[in-house]
Design a protein around this motif. Structure first.
Motif, PDB file in Angstrom:
ATOM      1  N   HIS A 106      -0.204  -1.686  -8.500  1.00  0.00           N
ATOM      2  CA  HIS A 106      -1.158  -2.560  -9.178  1.00  0.00           C
ATOM      3  C   HIS A 106      -0.484  -3.866  -9.584  1.00  0.00           C
ATOM      4  O   HIS A 106      -0.693  -4.901  -8.952  1.00  0.00           O
ATOM      5  CB  HIS A 106      -1.752  -1.845 -10.399  1.00  0.00           C
ATOM      6  CG  HIS A 106      -2.706  -2.689 -11.179  1.00  0.00           C
ATOM      7  ND1 HIS A 106      -2.784  -2.645 -12.558  1.00  0.00           N
ATOM      8  CD2 HIS A 106      -3.617  -3.616 -10.785  1.00  0.00           C
ATOM      9  CE1 HIS A 106      -3.695  -3.495 -12.962  1.00  0.00           C
ATOM     10  NE2 HIS A 106      -4.217  -4.101 -11.918  1.00  0.00           N
ATOM     11  N   VAL A 107       0.353  -3.827 -10.630  1.00  0.00           N
ATOM     12  CA  VAL A 107       1.066  -5.038 -11.061  1.00  0.00           C
ATOM     13  C   VAL A 107       2.563  -4.796 -11.211  1.00  0.00           C
ATOM     14  O   VAL A 107       3.263  -5.621 -11.790  1.00  0.00           O
ATOM     15  CB  VAL A 107       0.495  -5.600 -12.381  1.00  0.00           C
ATOM     16  CG1 VAL A 107      -0.903  -6.131 -12.187  1.00  0.00           C
ATOM     17  CG2 VAL A 107       0.535  -4.552 -13.486  1.00  0.00           C
ATOM     18  N   GLY A 108       3.077  -3.669 -10.695  1.00  0.00           N
ATOM     19  CA  GLY A 108       4.510  -3.473 -10.662  1.00  0.00           C
ATOM     20  C   GLY A 108       5.117  -2.769 -11.854  1.00  0.00           C
ATOM     21  O   GLY A 108       6.340  -2.803 -12.023  1.00  0.00           O
ATOM     22  N   PHE A 154      11.836   2.368   3.022  1.00  0.00           N
ATOM     23  CA  PHE A 154      10.380   2.483   2.927  1.00  0.00           C
ATOM     24  C   PHE A 154       9.748   1.872   4.173  1.00  0.00           C
ATOM     25  O   PHE A 154      10.259   0.897   4.746  1.00  0.00           O
ATOM     26  CB  PHE A 154       9.853   1.756   1.688  1.00  0.00           C
ATOM     27  CG  PHE A 154      10.258   2.395   0.392  1.00  0.00           C
ATOM     28  CD1 PHE A 154       9.669   3.561  -0.047  1.00  0.00           C
ATOM     29  CD2 PHE A 154      11.241   1.817  -0.402  1.00  0.00           C
ATOM     30  CE1 PHE A 154      10.029   4.155  -1.238  1.00  0.00           C
ATOM     31  CE2 PHE A 154      11.618   2.399  -1.599  1.00  0.00           C
ATOM     32  CZ  PHE A 154      11.013   3.570  -2.023  1.00  0.00           C
ATOM     33  N   THR A 155       8.618   2.405   4.587  1.00  0.00           N
ATOM     34  CA  THR A 155       7.953   1.903   5.780  1.00  0.00           C
ATOM     35  C   THR A 155       6.883   0.871   5.481  1.00  0.00           C
ATOM     36  O   THR A 155       6.117   0.496   6.369  1.00  0.00           O
ATOM     37  CB  THR A 155       7.318   3.082   6.538  1.00  0.00           C
ATOM     38  OG1 THR A 155       6.451   3.779   5.651  1.00  0.00           O
ATOM     39  CG2 THR A 155       8.382   4.025   7.057  1.00  0.00           C
ATOM     40  N   GLU A 156       6.809   0.426   4.239  1.00  0.00           N
ATOM     41  CA  GLU A 156       5.869  -0.627   3.851  1.00  0.00           C
ATOM     42  C   GLU A 156       6.403  -1.300   2.599  1.00  0.00           C
ATOM     43  O   GLU A 156       7.262  -0.751   1.907  1.00  0.00           O
ATOM     44  CB  GLU A 156       4.478  -0.046   3.593  1.00  0.00           C
ATOM     45  CG  GLU A 156       4.454   1.035   2.524  1.00  0.00           C
ATOM     46  CD  GLU A 156       3.083   1.640   2.357  1.00  0.00           C
ATOM     47  OE1 GLU A 156       2.112   0.867   2.252  1.00  0.00           O
ATOM     48  OE2 GLU A 156       2.973   2.880   2.319  1.00  0.00           O
ATOM     49  N   PRO A 157       5.933  -2.521   2.302  1.00  0.00           N
ATOM     50  CA  PRO A 157       6.423  -3.220   1.110  1.00  0.00           C
ATOM     51  C   PRO A 157       6.111  -2.439  -0.156  1.00  0.00           C
ATOM     52  O   PRO A 157       5.042  -1.848  -0.290  1.00  0.00           O
ATOM     53  CB  PRO A 157       5.673  -4.554   1.142  1.00  0.00           C
ATOM     54  CG  PRO A 157       5.268  -4.732   2.559  1.00  0.00           C
ATOM     55  CD  PRO A 157       5.013  -3.361   3.086  1.00  0.00           C
ATOM     56  N   ILE A 158       7.046  -2.439  -1.092  1.00  0.00           N
ATOM     57  CA  ILE A 158       6.836  -1.756  -2.365  1.00  0.00           C
ATOM     58  C   ILE A 158       6.179  -2.732  -3.348  1.00  0.00           C
ATOM     59  O   ILE A 158       6.125  -3.939  -3.124  1.00  0.00           O
ATOM     60  CB  ILE A 158       8.161  -1.220  -2.942  1.00  0.00           C
ATOM     61  CG1 ILE A 158       9.176  -2.358  -3.143  1.00  0.00           C
ATOM     62  CG2 ILE A 158       8.730  -0.183  -2.023  1.00  0.00           C
ATOM     63  CD1 ILE A 158       9.205  -2.938  -4.511  1.00  0.00           C
ATOM     64  N   GLY A 159       5.683  -2.195  -4.440  1.00  0.00           N
ATOM     65  CA  GLY A 159       5.157  -3.026  -5.514  1.00  0.00           C
ATOM     66  C   GLY A 159       3.711  -3.417  -5.323  1.00  0.00           C
ATOM     67  O   GLY A 159       2.981  -2.858  -4.493  1.00  0.00           O
ATOM     68  N   PRO A 160       3.256  -4.410  -6.115  1.00  0.00           N
ATOM     69  CA  PRO A 160       1.847  -4.804  -6.100  1.00  0.00           C
ATOM     70  C   PRO A 160       1.393  -5.280  -4.728  1.00  0.00           C
ATOM     71  O   PRO A 160       2.169  -5.815  -3.941  1.00  0.00           O
ATOM     72  CB  PRO A 160       1.796  -5.953  -7.125  1.00  0.00           C
ATOM     73  CG  PRO A 160       2.996  -5.748  -7.987  1.00  0.00           C
ATOM     74  CD  PRO A 160       4.040  -5.148  -7.117  1.00  0.00           C
ATOM     75  N   SER A 161       0.131  -5.065  -4.456  1.00  0.00           N
ATOM     76  CA  SER A 161      -0.446  -5.535  -3.205  1.00  0.00           C
ATOM     77  C   SER A 161      -0.640  -7.044  -3.250  1.00  0.00           C
ATOM     78  O   SER A 161      -0.865  -7.629  -4.292  1.00  0.00           O
ATOM     79  CB  SER A 161      -1.789  -4.846  -2.947  1.00  0.00           C
ATOM     80  OG  SER A 161      -1.645  -3.443  -2.897  1.00  0.00           O
ATOM     81  N   PHE A 162      -0.538  -7.660  -2.087  1.00  0.00           N
ATOM     82  CA  PHE A 162      -0.781  -9.097  -1.984  1.00  0.00           C
ATOM     83  C   PHE A 162      -1.330  -9.376  -0.599  1.00  0.00           C
ATOM     84  O   PHE A 162      -1.165  -8.588   0.334  1.00  0.00           O
ATOM     85  CB  PHE A 162       0.496  -9.901  -2.252  1.00  0.00           C
ATOM     86  CG  PHE A 162       1.691  -9.436  -1.472  1.00  0.00           C
ATOM     87  CD1 PHE A 162       2.042 -10.029  -0.285  1.00  0.00           C
ATOM     88  CD2 PHE A 162       2.472  -8.387  -1.949  1.00  0.00           C
ATOM     89  CE1 PHE A 162       3.141  -9.603   0.434  1.00  0.00           C
ATOM     90  CE2 PHE A 162       3.577  -7.949  -1.242  1.00  0.00           C
ATOM     91  CZ  PHE A 162       3.914  -8.555  -0.038  1.00  0.00           C
ATOM     92  N   ALA A 163      -1.984 -10.521  -0.459  1.00  0.00           N
ATOM     93  CA  ALA A 163      -2.747 -10.791   0.757  1.00  0.00           C
ATOM     94  C   ALA A 163      -1.860 -10.806   2.001  1.00  0.00           C
ATOM     95  O   ALA A 163      -2.252 -10.308   3.059  1.00  0.00           O
ATOM     96  CB  ALA A 163      -3.473 -12.129   0.611  1.00  0.00           C
ATOM     97  N   GLU A 164      -0.655 -11.375   1.881  1.00  0.00           N
ATOM     98  CA  GLU A 164       0.196 -11.510   3.055  1.00  0.00           C
ATOM     99  C   GLU A 164       0.731 -10.170   3.554  1.00  0.00           C
ATOM    100  O   GLU A 164       1.199 -10.067   4.683  1.00  0.00           O
ATOM    101  CB  GLU A 164       1.381 -12.430   2.747  1.00  0.00           C
ATOM    102  CG  GLU A 164       0.980 -13.859   2.406  1.00  0.00           C
ATOM    103  CD  GLU A 164       0.666 -14.008   0.923  1.00  0.00           C
ATOM    104  OE1 GLU A 164       0.470 -15.133   0.473  1.00  0.00           O
ATOM    105  OE2 GLU A 164       0.612 -12.973   0.225  1.00  0.00           O
ATOM    106  N   ARG A 165       0.677  -9.133   2.721  1.00  0.00           N
ATOM    107  CA  ARG A 165       1.289  -7.854   3.082  1.00  0.00           C
ATOM    108  C   ARG A 165       0.668  -7.254   4.336  1.00  0.00           C
ATOM    109  O   ARG A 165       1.365  -6.719   5.200  1.00  0.00           O
ATOM    110  CB  ARG A 165       1.136  -6.865   1.932  1.00  0.00           C
ATOM    111  CG  ARG A 165       1.790  -5.528   2.177  1.00  0.00           C
ATOM    112  CD  ARG A 165       1.517  -4.577   1.033  1.00  0.00           C
ATOM    113  NE  ARG A 165       0.115  -4.196   0.989  1.00  0.00           N
ATOM    114  CZ  ARG A 165      -0.409  -3.197   1.691  1.00  0.00           C
ATOM    115  NH1 ARG A 165       0.361  -2.493   2.489  1.00  0.00           N
ATOM    116  NH2 ARG A 165      -1.677  -2.907   1.618  1.00  0.00           N
ATOM    117  N   LEU A 166      -0.658  -7.380   4.491  1.00  0.00           N
ATOM    118  CA  LEU A 166      -1.338  -6.736   5.608  1.00  0.00           C
ATOM    119  C   LEU A 166      -1.127  -7.462   6.926  1.00  0.00           C
ATOM    120  O   LEU A 166      -1.007  -6.843   7.976  1.00  0.00           O
ATOM    121  CB  LEU A 166      -2.845  -6.648   5.324  1.00  0.00           C
ATOM    122  CG  LEU A 166      -3.251  -5.693   4.205  1.00  0.00           C
ATOM    123  CD1 LEU A 166      -4.753  -5.757   3.992  1.00  0.00           C
ATOM    124  CD2 LEU A 166      -2.852  -4.276   4.560  1.00  0.00           C
ATOM    125  N   GLY A 167      -1.056  -8.793   6.862  1.00  0.00           N
ATOM    126  CA  GLY A 167      -1.016  -9.548   8.110  1.00  0.00           C
ATOM    127  C   GLY A 167       0.356  -9.952   8.582  1.00  0.00           C
ATOM    128  O   GLY A 167       0.504 -10.386   9.728  1.00  0.00           O
TER     129      GLY A 167
END
Length: 356
Positions: free
Chosen positions: A264-266, A324-337
Motif C-alpha cells: 500500500h504505502v510501504g 524477488f520476481t517483482e518490485p517490492i513495496g507500494p504499487s506505482f504506475a510504471e511497475r506494470l509496464g
C-alpha cells in the motif's frame, strides 16, 4: 405547571451600550505616518520573499552528507530559518497592514439566512467593493504586489523539498532488485544469525534479512538495503498451504517467505495471526492471507506481498533461490509496464498483458 400571572418582568436589564466612539489612529491623521506604515508592510513582505529564496538556497548549498550528522544539523538550521522568515514575513506584514492601514471602524453584522435576496446579494458585492476600497488592496499597488510575490514564493521551498524526496534514478530499477541472490542465507533481524529449517516451527514468524547485509556499513547504504530486502518468514501446516503450480517450488516444507514491505504505502507488515495465518499491516489494516500467496483479503493494498523463493542448502540452512520476481513495496504506475519480463513470474506476466 405554574401560574403565568406570577411571572416577574425584569425591568433592570442591561441596555445595549452600542459601539464605542471611533478613535482615529496616527496613520489616519498623518499621511506621512501612513506612508511609513506602508513601507514597513512592504518590508515584511520583501523579507518573506527573501526567506523563501534563502530556504531553497540553503537546501541546495548545504547538502546532507551520509554519516555526517553535522551537515544534517546545519541543513535543518538554515532551512528552518529561511522558512521561518518566509512565514513570519507574511504574517507580520499582514497584521501590520490590517492594524495600521485598513479601515478600523467597528461594525455589527446581523445574522441572516444562508442565501439572501437578490437585493442583499447585490449589497454584499457593494460591501466587498467597499472593503477593497477601505483596505487599499487595489489602490496600494506596492503592498498588493509584494504580498502576491511573497505568497507566490512561499510554497517554493516545500516544492523543492518534496520533489527531492523522489529517487533521482529509475524507481522501477531501484525497487525491482534487492540483495537477495541464489544461495543467500536467511538470517535473523537484527542479529544476522542464519536460520535452519528445523528452527522454524509451525505458527512462528521470523523477521529475516540476508546474511550478507551484516557486511555493509551504515555509511554504505545499510538501511536502504535492509528496507528493500526485509522478509517475514512463516511456517504453516502443509495442508493449509495453497500453492499455485508456477510457485510450487518456492516454499520448503510449509515454510514461506514474503516481503515485509506493505504494497500500500510501504509500512512494515509485522503482525502475524497464528490461528488465521493472516499478516496485518498496522498502518492502514491491510490484511494478507499467507495460505494463498499473501493475497489481499482486506484493506487498501491492491496486490499481494511479493514472495521470496526459498530452499535449504547442504547444511540445512534456509537460503534464497533467487531475488524477488517483482518490485517490492507500494504499487506505482510504471511497475506494470516497465518491469523486465524475465524478472516476473508467469502469472504476473500474464496479468500485465491482460491489463495492457
Amino acid at each position: 405547571m405554574y401560574d403565568r400571572g406570577a411571572a416577574v418582568v425584569q425591568s433592570d436589564a442591561f441596555e445595549n451600550p452600542g459601539l464605542p466612539p471611533h478613535r482615529p489612529r496616527q496613520t489616519d491623521l498623518h499621511p506621512e505616518k501612513a506612508r511609513r506604515a506602508e513601507r514597513q508592510v512592504v518590508g515584511w513582505f520583501l523579507l518573506s520573499m527573501l526567506g523563501s529564496v534563502l530556504a531553497i538556497v540553503a537546501y541546495i548549498a548545504v547538502p546532507i552528507e551520509s554519516g555526517d550528522m553535522g551537515t544534517v544539523r546545519f541543513n535543518n538550521l538554515f532551512l528552518g530559518l529561511g522558512i521561518a522568515l518566509a512565514l513570519l514575513g507574511v504574517g507580520f506584514g499582514g497584521m501590520h497592514w490590517a492594524r495600521q492601514l485598513m479601515s478600523s471602524h467597528e461594525v455589527v453584522e446581523e445574522r441572516h439566512l444562508s442565501r439572501g435576496s437578490e437585493k442583499s446579494r447585490a449589497r454584499a458585492v457593494e460591501i466587498f467593493q467597499l472593503g477593497d476600497e477601505e483596505s487599499g488592496f487595489s489602490r496600494r499597488s506596492l503592498i498588493r504586489n509584494t504580498l502576491i510575490g511573497a505568497v507566490a514564493l512561499l510554497p517554493l521551498p516545500a516544492v523543492v523539498l518534496f520533489r527531492d524526496l523522489t529517487p533521482s534514478t529509475d524507481p522501477v530499477a531501484e525497487l525491482s532488485y534487492t540483495m537477495w541472490k541464489p544461495g543467500s542465507r536467511l538470517a535473523l533481524d537484527p542479529s544476522g544469525t542464519p536460520i535452519k529449517a528445523s528452527d522454524v516451527t509451525i505458527g512462528s514468524a521470523f523477521h529475516v534479512i540476508p546474511e550478507e547485509l551484516s557486511e555493509i556499513g551504515h555509511n554504505e547504504g545499510y538501511l536502504d538495503q535492509k528496507a528493500l530486502a526485509a522478509v517475514l518468514l512463516v511456517r504453516l501446516p502443509l495442508d493449509r498451504l495453497n500453492e499455485q503450480p508456477d510457485r510450487a517450488g518456492w516454499s520448503y516444507d510449509g515454510i514461506v517467505a514474503y516481503s515485509k514491505i506493505c504494497t500500500h504505502v510501504g509500512c512494515p507488515v509485522a503482525l502475524y495471526e497464528q490461528q488465521t495465518h493472516h499478516l496485518l499491516c498496522p498502518c492502514h489494516q491491510s490484511t494478507f492471507d499467507v495460505t494463498n500467496h499473501a493475497k489481499v483479503i482486506f484493506g487498501p493494498a491492491k496486490r499481494a506481498l511479493p514472495q521470496l523463493p526459498i530452499t535449504v542448502d547442504d547444511e540445512g540452512y534456509l537460503v534464497a533461490q533467487r531475488d524477488f520476481t517483482e518490485p517490492i513495496g507500494p504499487s506505482f504506475a510504471e511497475r506494470l509496464g516497465r518491469v523486465d519480463p524475465e524478472h516476473v513470474p508467469l502469472s504476473s506476466a500474464a496479468d500485465m498483458e491482460n491489463r495492457a
